[in-house]
Scaffold this motif. Structure first.
Motif, PDB file in Angstrom:
ATOM      1  N   VAL A 150       0.818  -1.215   0.000  1.00 42.50           N
ATOM      2  CA  VAL A 150       0.000   0.000   0.000  1.00 42.50           C
ATOM      3  C   VAL A 150       0.850   1.262   0.000  1.00 42.50           C
ATOM      4  CG1 VAL A 150      -1.957  -1.131   1.097  1.00 42.50           C
ATOM      5  CG2 VAL A 150      -0.242  -0.032   2.518  1.00 42.50           C
ATOM      6  N   LEU A 151       2.123   1.163   0.321  1.00 42.80           N
ATOM      7  CA  LEU A 151       2.972   2.351   0.291  1.00 42.80           C
ATOM      8  C   LEU A 151       3.212   2.839  -1.132  1.00 42.80           C
ATOM      9  CD1 LEU A 151       4.664   4.362   1.919  1.00 42.80           C
ATOM     10  CD2 LEU A 151       6.593   2.765   1.748  1.00 42.80           C
ATOM     11  N   THR A 152       3.207   1.937  -2.107  1.00 41.31           N
ATOM     12  CA  THR A 152       3.499   2.313  -3.495  1.00 41.31           C
ATOM     13  C   THR A 152       2.341   2.053  -4.460  1.00 41.31           C
ATOM     14  OG1 THR A 152       4.468   0.125  -3.921  1.00 41.31           O
ATOM     15  CG2 THR A 152       5.958   1.872  -3.173  1.00 41.31           C
ATOM     16  N   TYR A 153       1.425   1.202  -4.095  1.00 40.26           N
ATOM     17  CA  TYR A 153       0.394   0.734  -5.025  1.00 40.26           C
ATOM     18  C   TYR A 153      -0.459   1.875  -5.582  1.00 40.26           C
ATOM     19  CZ  TYR A 153      -3.633  -1.947  -6.750  1.00 40.26           C
ATOM     20  OH  TYR A 153      -4.635  -2.476  -7.519  1.00 40.26           O
ATOM     21  N   PHE A 154      -0.777   2.841  -4.736  1.00 37.59           N
ATOM     22  CA  PHE A 154      -1.725   3.877  -5.153  1.00 37.59           C
ATOM     23  C   PHE A 154      -1.066   5.053  -5.877  1.00 37.59           C
ATOM     24  CE2 PHE A 154      -3.675   1.643  -1.575  1.00 37.59           C
ATOM     25  CZ  PHE A 154      -4.798   1.161  -2.220  1.00 37.59           C
ATOM     26  N   GLU A 155       0.191   4.922  -6.172  1.00 35.72           N
ATOM     27  CA  GLU A 155       0.811   5.900  -7.064  1.00 35.72           C
ATOM     28  C   GLU A 155       0.185   5.817  -8.457  1.00 35.72           C
ATOM     29  OE1 GLU A 155       5.041   5.681  -7.206  1.00 35.72           O
ATOM     30  OE2 GLU A 155       5.252   5.297  -5.058  1.00 35.72           O
ATOM     31  N   GLU A 156      -0.203   4.609  -8.865  1.00 37.23           N
ATOM     32  CA  GLU A 156      -0.714   4.413 -10.223  1.00 37.23           C
ATOM     33  C   GLU A 156      -2.056   3.689 -10.258  1.00 37.23           C
ATOM     34  OE1 GLU A 156       2.293   2.352 -12.345  1.00 37.23           O
ATOM     35  OE2 GLU A 156       3.719   4.028 -12.316  1.00 37.23           O
ATOM     36  N   ASN A 157      -2.585   3.283  -9.119  1.00 33.82           N
ATOM     37  CA  ASN A 157      -3.826   2.512  -9.099  1.00 33.82           C
ATOM     38  C   ASN A 157      -4.902   3.220  -8.291  1.00 33.82           C
ATOM     39  OD1 ASN A 157      -3.047  -0.323 -10.317  1.00 33.82           O
ATOM     40  ND2 ASN A 157      -1.348   0.295  -8.983  1.00 33.82           N
ATOM     41  N   GLU A 158      -6.144   3.045  -8.737  1.00 38.38           N
ATOM     42  CA  GLU A 158      -7.278   3.691  -8.094  1.00 38.38           C
ATOM     43  C   GLU A 158      -8.177   2.650  -7.425  1.00 38.38           C
ATOM     44  OE1 GLU A 158      -8.190   7.640 -10.789  1.00 38.38           O
ATOM     45  OE2 GLU A 158      -9.374   5.828 -11.129  1.00 38.38           O
ATOM     46  N   ILE A 159      -8.917   3.125  -6.437  1.00 34.64           N
ATOM     47  CA  ILE A 159     -10.041   2.362  -5.878  1.00 34.64           C
ATOM     48  C   ILE A 159     -11.228   3.307  -5.835  1.00 34.64           C
ATOM     49  CG2 ILE A 159     -10.977   1.317  -3.780  1.00 34.64           C
ATOM     50  CD1 ILE A 159      -8.348   0.025  -3.274  1.00 34.64           C
ATOM     51  N   ARG A 160     -12.368   2.826  -6.273  1.00 30.02           N
ATOM     52  CA  ARG A 160     -13.569   3.655  -6.348  1.00 30.02           C
ATOM     53  C   ARG A 160     -14.660   3.122  -5.428  1.00 30.02           C
ATOM     54  NH1 ARG A 160     -13.815   7.298 -10.356  1.00 30.02           N
ATOM     55  NH2 ARG A 160     -12.090   7.296 -11.854  1.00 30.02           N
ATOM     56  N   GLY A 161     -15.423   4.056  -4.878  1.00 27.30           N
ATOM     57  CA  GLY A 161     -16.676   3.702  -4.233  1.00 27.30           C
ATOM     58  C   GLY A 161     -16.629   3.367  -2.758  1.00 27.30           C
ATOM     59  N   CYS A 162     -15.450   3.360  -2.116  1.00 24.60           N
ATOM     60  CA  CYS A 162     -15.456   3.056  -0.683  1.00 24.60           C
ATOM     61  C   CYS A 162     -15.916   4.295   0.096  1.00 24.60           C
ATOM     62  CB  CYS A 162     -14.079   2.604  -0.216  1.00 24.60           C
ATOM     63  SG  CYS A 162     -12.767   3.814  -0.380  1.00 24.60           S
ATOM     64  N   ASN A 163     -16.643   4.062   1.168  1.00 18.87           N
ATOM     65  CA  ASN A 163     -17.082   5.187   2.008  1.00 18.87           C
ATOM     66  C   ASN A 163     -16.546   5.092   3.435  1.00 18.87           C
ATOM     67  OD1 ASN A 163     -18.740   3.111   2.909  1.00 18.87           O
ATOM     68  ND2 ASN A 163     -20.626   4.333   2.859  1.00 18.87           N
ATOM     69  N   VAL A 164     -15.638   4.148   3.653  1.00 19.26           N
ATOM     70  CA  VAL A 164     -14.886   4.071   4.911  1.00 19.26           C
ATOM     71  C   VAL A 164     -13.458   3.671   4.564  1.00 19.26           C
ATOM     72  CG1 VAL A 164     -14.650   3.004   7.185  1.00 19.26           C
ATOM     73  CG2 VAL A 164     -16.946   3.307   6.196  1.00 19.26           C
ATOM     74  N   ILE A 165     -12.499   4.419   5.088  1.00 17.90           N
ATOM     75  CA  ILE A 165     -11.083   4.062   4.961  1.00 17.90           C
ATOM     76  C   ILE A 165     -10.511   3.945   6.365  1.00 17.90           C
ATOM     77  CG2 ILE A 165      -8.803   4.746   4.129  1.00 17.90           C
ATOM     78  CD1 ILE A 165     -10.185   6.400   1.965  1.00 17.90           C
ATOM     79  N   VAL A 166      -9.859   2.835   6.635  1.00 15.36           N
ATOM     80  CA  VAL A 166      -9.238   2.615   7.942  1.00 15.36           C
ATOM     81  C   VAL A 166      -7.747   2.382   7.744  1.00 15.36           C
ATOM     82  CG1 VAL A 166      -9.173   1.200  10.019  1.00 15.36           C
ATOM     83  CG2 VAL A 166     -11.363   1.624   8.882  1.00 15.36           C
ATOM     84  N   ILE A 167      -6.954   3.087   8.546  1.00 12.38           N
ATOM     85  CA  ILE A 167      -5.496   2.932   8.529  1.00 12.38           C
ATOM     86  C   ILE A 167      -5.064   2.685   9.973  1.00 12.38           C
ATOM     87  CG2 ILE A 167      -3.295   3.961   7.873  1.00 12.38           C
ATOM     88  CD1 ILE A 167      -4.864   5.894   6.054  1.00 12.38           C
ATOM     89  N   GLN A 168      -4.781   1.437  10.297  1.00 10.14           N
ATOM     90  CA  GLN A 168      -4.455   1.075  11.677  1.00 10.14           C
ATOM     91  C   GLN A 168      -2.998   0.632  11.794  1.00 10.14           C
ATOM     92  OE1 GLN A 168      -7.096  -0.110  14.875  1.00 10.14           O
ATOM     93  NE2 GLN A 168      -7.917  -1.598  13.428  1.00 10.14           N
ATOM     94  N   TYR A 169      -2.264   1.299  12.678  1.00  4.86           N
ATOM     95  CA  TYR A 169      -0.891   0.919  13.014  1.00  4.86           C
ATOM     96  C   TYR A 169      -0.036   0.699  11.761  1.00  4.86           C
ATOM     97  CZ  TYR A 169      -2.306   0.681  17.848  1.00  4.86           C
ATOM     98  OH  TYR A 169      -2.757   1.016  19.108  1.00  4.86           O
ATOM     99  N   LEU A 170      -0.242   1.555  10.786  1.00  2.00           N
ATOM    100  CA  LEU A 170       0.512   1.467   9.541  1.00  2.00           C
ATOM    101  C   LEU A 170       1.441   2.663   9.370  1.00  2.00           C
ATOM    102  CD1 LEU A 170       0.877  -0.182   6.925  1.00  2.00           C
ATOM    103  CD2 LEU A 170      -0.998   1.156   5.920  1.00  2.00           C
ATOM    104  N   ILE A 171       0.972   3.840   9.748  1.00  2.00           N
ATOM    105  CA  ILE A 171       1.771   5.046   9.570  1.00  2.00           C
ATOM    106  C   ILE A 171       3.057   4.970  10.387  1.00  2.00           C
ATOM    107  CG2 ILE A 171       1.834   7.530  10.045  1.00  2.00           C
ATOM    108  CD1 ILE A 171      -1.109   7.604   9.216  1.00  2.00           C
ATOM    109  N   SER A 172       2.975   4.477  11.616  1.00  3.31           N
ATOM    110  CA  SER A 172       4.183   4.346  12.431  1.00  3.31           C
ATOM    111  C   SER A 172       5.168   3.372  11.798  1.00  3.31           C
ATOM    112  CB  SER A 172       3.820   3.887  13.841  1.00  3.31           C
ATOM    113  OG  SER A 172       3.063   2.687  13.822  1.00  3.31           O
TER     114      SER A 172
END
Length: 290
Positions: A150-172
């Motif tokens: 997920v650190l590099t995937y979204f440089e060139e790829n899209e995801i459509r239609g989600c209405n909740v995004i969760v990021i748990q214990y990833l940024i650290s």
């Protein structure tokens, strides 16, 4: 409930398995005594003595037993702050989903809305646990991809239609390698290729839940807000929450209670065998985008 079923499954798997030659940097018997706690602490405190990643199936069984109740509890605290009646459904994108404690939190809240859950992770060792969740979660549809960085995937790829995004214990975890500037770039990719593609008929809920400790990216959370506004969207709700009295999260409001929601249900043996945390400790950024 899924959380109890999954923890019970992983407990049985862990108790009935043995360590075997693996990818650890040291000989387990001599250095750590086959103690998965030491390996997890080594990763989480960025010591990198034993291993750098969760690349062991047995380690992940231990991880589920140790952390699921805590991480799920922290998500429940966040969800209790919100009135989500205006959401027609929950299409959840979980980045670095791990053992899906966010899915368990939504199930615990017993919302009327239907749940669909898409968890992405790069770690193939989650396969057994993800397969169990897909078979045993009865509250909606689940899908997992374990080949996405997920650190590099979204440089060139899209995801459509989600209405909740969760990021748990990833940024650290990322902050240790990419720093503040790298996180800003990552947030810009998420804003461009996920957040901007939110559905028209629903707000978008974003929950970041991560370690409340020094030099792990707390001050980078607001960069996500800046990047979301840069792509032309508005933040209708923003809250910074924490559980600790002494903390590293500027401008945050402390919860009045920090007890693990499942404290009374956790067997005493689990506290001893897996060092299950009885208290929540994270820092959170909760956003609603319209």
């Amino acid at each position: 409930m899924l959380i109890d079923e999954l923890v019970s499954f992983c407990d049985e798997e862990y108790q009935n398995s043995e360590c075997f030659p693996c990818s650890a940097k040291v000989m387990c018997e001599r250095e750590c005594g086959y103690n998965c706690k030491d390996c997890l602490d080594d990763i989480h405190f960025h010591h990198h003595t034993y291993r750098d990643e969760y690349n062991c199936e047995r380690l992940l069984d231990y991880y589920i037993c140790r952390y699921s109740y805590k991480y799920c509890s922290e998500m429940i605290y966040a969800l209790r702050q919100l009135d989500l009646a205006q959401y027609p459904y929950f299409h959840i994108l979980s980045l670095g989903c791990g053992g899906a404690p966010d899915l368990m939190a939504f199930e615990y809240m017993d919302y009327e809305q239907q749940i669909s859950y898409y968890g992405v992770d790069k770690n193939p060792y989650w396969e057994k646990i993800h397969d169990y969740i897909e078979v045993n979660f009865n509250g909606g549809r689940t899908r997992f991809d374990r080949d996405i960085n997920v650190l590099t995937y979204f440089e060139e790829n899209e995801i459509r239609g989600c209405n909740v995004i969760v990021i748990q214990y990833l940024i650290s975890f990322f902050y240790d390698t990419v720093g503040r500037n790298g996180l800003r770039r990552w947030f810009s990719y998420l804003a461009e290729n996920i957040v901007r593609n939110k559905p028209d008929n629903s707000p978008l809920l974003i929950i970041i839940n991560d370690a409340d400790s020094i030099n792990t990216g707390r001050d980078a959370f607001p960069l996500f807000v800046e990047e979301i506004e840069r792509v032309g969207l508005s933040i209708s709700y923003e809250r910074r929450r924490r559980f600790k009295d002494h903390n590293y999260y500027a401008g945050s409001l402390r919860y009045g209670n920090n007890q693990n929601v499942f404290e009374r249900e956790i067997p005493d043996r689990f506290v001893y065998d897996y060092c299950v945390a009885k208290y929540c400790e994270s820092a959170q950024l909760i956003l609603e985008v319209i």
